[in-house]
Design a protein around this motif. Sequence first.
Motif, PDB file in Angstrom:
ATOM      1  N   ARG A   8       0.823  -1.209   0.000  1.00  0.00           N
ATOM      2  CA  ARG A   8       0.000   0.000   0.000  1.00  0.00           C
ATOM      3  C   ARG A   8       0.858   1.261   0.000  1.00  0.00           C
ATOM      4  NH1 ARG A   8      -4.073   0.164   4.756  1.00  0.00           N
ATOM      5  NH2 ARG A   8      -4.480   2.155   3.703  1.00  0.00           N
ATOM      6  N   LYS A   9       1.947   1.222   0.736  1.00  0.00           N
ATOM      7  CA  LYS A   9       2.803   2.397   0.853  1.00  0.00           C
ATOM      8  C   LYS A   9       3.415   2.774  -0.483  1.00  0.00           C
ATOM      9  CE  LYS A   9       6.712   4.168   3.552  1.00  0.00           C
ATOM     10  NZ  LYS A   9       7.694   3.832   4.620  1.00  0.00           N
ATOM     11  N   TYR A  10       3.772   1.769  -1.284  1.00  0.00           N
ATOM     12  CA  TYR A  10       4.441   2.037  -2.562  1.00  0.00           C
ATOM     13  C   TYR A  10       3.528   1.717  -3.752  1.00  0.00           C
ATOM     14  CZ  TYR A  10       8.696   2.625   0.139  1.00  0.00           C
ATOM     15  OH  TYR A  10       9.638   3.076   1.040  1.00  0.00           O
ATOM     16  N   ARG A  11       2.228   1.879  -3.573  1.00  0.00           N
ATOM     17  CA  ARG A  11       1.294   1.704  -4.689  1.00  0.00           C
ATOM     18  C   ARG A  11       1.524   2.797  -5.730  1.00  0.00           C
ATOM     19  NH1 ARG A  11      -3.966  -0.562  -5.379  1.00  0.00           N
ATOM     20  NH2 ARG A  11      -4.132  -1.073  -3.154  1.00  0.00           N
ATOM     21  N   VAL A  49      -1.232  -7.701 -10.206  1.00  0.00           N
ATOM     22  CA  VAL A  49      -0.534  -7.193 -11.397  1.00  0.00           C
ATOM     23  C   VAL A  49      -0.907  -5.751 -11.712  1.00  0.00           C
ATOM     24  CG1 VAL A  49      -0.211  -9.466 -12.431  1.00  0.00           C
ATOM     25  CG2 VAL A  49      -2.305  -8.184 -12.898  1.00  0.00           C
ATOM     26  N   GLY A  50      -1.784  -5.132 -10.905  1.00  0.00           N
ATOM     27  CA  GLY A  50      -2.048  -3.705 -11.071  1.00  0.00           C
ATOM     28  C   GLY A  50      -3.426  -3.337 -11.584  1.00  0.00           C
ATOM     29  N   LYS A  51      -4.392  -4.226 -11.487  1.00  0.00           N
ATOM     30  CA  LYS A  51      -5.735  -3.919 -12.015  1.00  0.00           C
ATOM     31  C   LYS A  51      -6.400  -2.801 -11.210  1.00  0.00           C
ATOM     32  CE  LYS A  51      -7.242  -8.072 -11.441  1.00  0.00           C
ATOM     33  NZ  LYS A  51      -6.031  -8.655 -10.837  1.00  0.00           N
ATOM     34  N   THR A  52      -6.496  -2.976  -9.901  1.00  0.00           N
ATOM     35  CA  THR A  52      -7.135  -1.961  -9.055  1.00  0.00           C
ATOM     36  C   THR A  52      -6.311  -0.672  -9.043  1.00  0.00           C
ATOM     37  OG1 THR A  52      -8.048  -3.722  -7.674  1.00  0.00           O
ATOM     38  CG2 THR A  52      -8.051  -1.492  -6.758  1.00  0.00           C
ATOM     39  N   THR A  53      -5.000  -0.823  -9.055  1.00  0.00           N
ATOM     40  CA  THR A  53      -4.131   0.359  -9.099  1.00  0.00           C
ATOM     41  C   THR A  53      -4.384   1.174 -10.364  1.00  0.00           C
ATOM     42  OG1 THR A  53      -2.410  -0.717  -7.783  1.00  0.00           O
ATOM     43  CG2 THR A  53      -1.735   1.120  -9.170  1.00  0.00           C
ATOM     44  N   MET A  54      -4.467   0.500 -11.509  1.00  0.00           N
ATOM     45  CA  MET A  54      -4.732   1.193 -12.769  1.00  0.00           C
ATOM     46  C   MET A  54      -6.107   1.844 -12.743  1.00  0.00           C
ATOM     47  SD  MET A  54      -3.145   1.808 -15.691  1.00  0.00           S
ATOM     48  CE  MET A  54      -2.044   0.458 -16.147  1.00  0.00           C
ATOM     49  N   ALA A  55      -7.086   1.178 -12.128  1.00  0.00           N
ATOM     50  CA  ALA A  55      -8.429   1.752 -12.044  1.00  0.00           C
ATOM     51  C   ALA A  55      -8.413   3.042 -11.218  1.00  0.00           C
ATOM     52  CB  ALA A  55      -9.386   0.735 -11.431  1.00  0.00           C
ATOM     53  N   ARG A  56      -7.670   3.050 -10.131  1.00  0.00           N
ATOM     54  CA  ARG A  56      -7.578   4.259  -9.300  1.00  0.00           C
ATOM     55  C   ARG A  56      -6.835   5.380 -10.027  1.00  0.00           C
ATOM     56  NH1 ARG A  56      -6.396   2.533  -2.976  1.00  0.00           N
ATOM     57  NH2 ARG A  56      -8.413   1.494  -2.608  1.00  0.00           N
ATOM     58  N   VAL A  57      -5.774   5.029 -10.731  1.00  0.00           N
ATOM     59  CA  VAL A  57      -5.037   6.048 -11.479  1.00  0.00           C
ATOM     60  C   VAL A  57      -5.938   6.664 -12.548  1.00  0.00           C
ATOM     61  CG1 VAL A  57      -3.104   6.434 -13.052  1.00  0.00           C
ATOM     62  CG2 VAL A  57      -2.785   4.993 -11.036  1.00  0.00           C
TER      63      VAL A  57
END
Length: 483
Positions: A8-11, A49-57
């Motif tokens: 979480r810290k380095y998302r 692999v970054g699905k939720t991260t990409m959605a937030r970005v």
Amino acid sequence: MSYIVLARKYRSQRFDDVIGQDPIAQTLKNAIKTGRVAHAYLFAGTRGVGKTTMARVLAKSLNCLAADAPTVEPCCKCDSCTAVNLGEDIDVIEIDGASNNSVEEVRKLRQNAIYRPARARFKIYIIDEVHMLSTSAFNALLKILEEPPSHVKFIFATTEPNKVIATIQSRCQRFDFSNISAKLIAGQLKSILEQEKIKYEDDLILPLAKMANGSMRDGLSLLDRLISTGVEPLTVGLLEEFLGRPNSEKIYNLAAKIGDSDAGGTLAAIEDLISTGLSEVQIVDSLTDYMRDLMVIKSAGGESELLILTAEQRKLADELAEKFDIAAIIYNITALEKLRWAVKNSDTGRALLDALLLRLALSEHFSNVDQLLSQLQGGATTVKKKQPTSIKNKAANEPLRLPPDEIKQRSRNREGAVEGRETRDERRETSNEHRESKVENQATSNEQRGKTRSRRTNEIINDPAVKTVIIGLDATITGVEED
């Protein structure tokens, strides 16, 4: 303040920060620049692999308050960006598909979607694990998904896209997230350790990245566990002691014993691994991975980029690969894969493991398929050893020397053979005389038979009655009567 885990810290906060998904990030950036942002997206891929991260970005880029329009570089400081990072934004609603999978939940979503966002440009719904929705819930979502209000965007994330019904997928732009390579994960792990100012050994990074199996979140979670041990510097030994990773030297030793056809050494190497607390399945998995490295070395060379090994490990594996041929390595891998499933479902996994690895070690003692087929077809032949050339030449040049008794016996045999030949010649002459006599007798008999036949013919012709008949026939044929 409570501790925040590394994942979480380095998302990642921007498109360029998302590791290993450059094509998807570039496509979304271009869509924002050209004003062609779709109303629904489906992000598919394995865990971490970054699905939720990409959605937030993407949500931050569409709703960033520091820009007058959607931007590819969100500020990550405004109230909207900060709230999205925390998952608390009023206009970006994150929904867990597993616990909100009923028709009622979708009905509430449709009722709330008609209202405009409170402060941002768009009301964005991020539904994680969307494949967990029921069929009825999917069908209830179709109408609003096909013709949503202009201020609504949907972003779906799933690890099992095959479970998302086709009518949903056809209404979305689908992006498939690929697994992240071990090298990219290793680079991120190094960067984080340096930022955290934690000492580590270089040999630790690659094995740790390999254990992540293509998932950045898994790699960061494993690193968190190592840091929690409080040991510095972090070493490869910690992977074996705290994370249950098999000792690489012991796996190398087991493979070497198999390559040397050392049956006793193979069993001892298995026992050494079992005694460390590893299960049979873990041993099979580790040995399969090592055999795969040997296969790559035999096929592509020791410097191939397909190998995820340190310099020392490459050197050892390169030397060990010389003990195997490529066909044997391929057979070993397939046999180990079959063994894995057998061991998991057997109460005698240890016996199966020992038996197969002995089979691999002693493979040269087993008949191959060609030999078995030859034996079944009756074509098996024994192999005769060749004599050295020097012995052959010596035997050819030396004269034949026999004992006196054998010479006398051979002389007697020769004399008996001559007498037998003379007897056969006499019998052949007598047989010829008999044959000539038979021919003469047959000729005399034929001559006498011919004279007798001629005499009888004359007697019949000169008979008066026969003569009268013959004259009548001649007259009939020629039409002339005799006076």
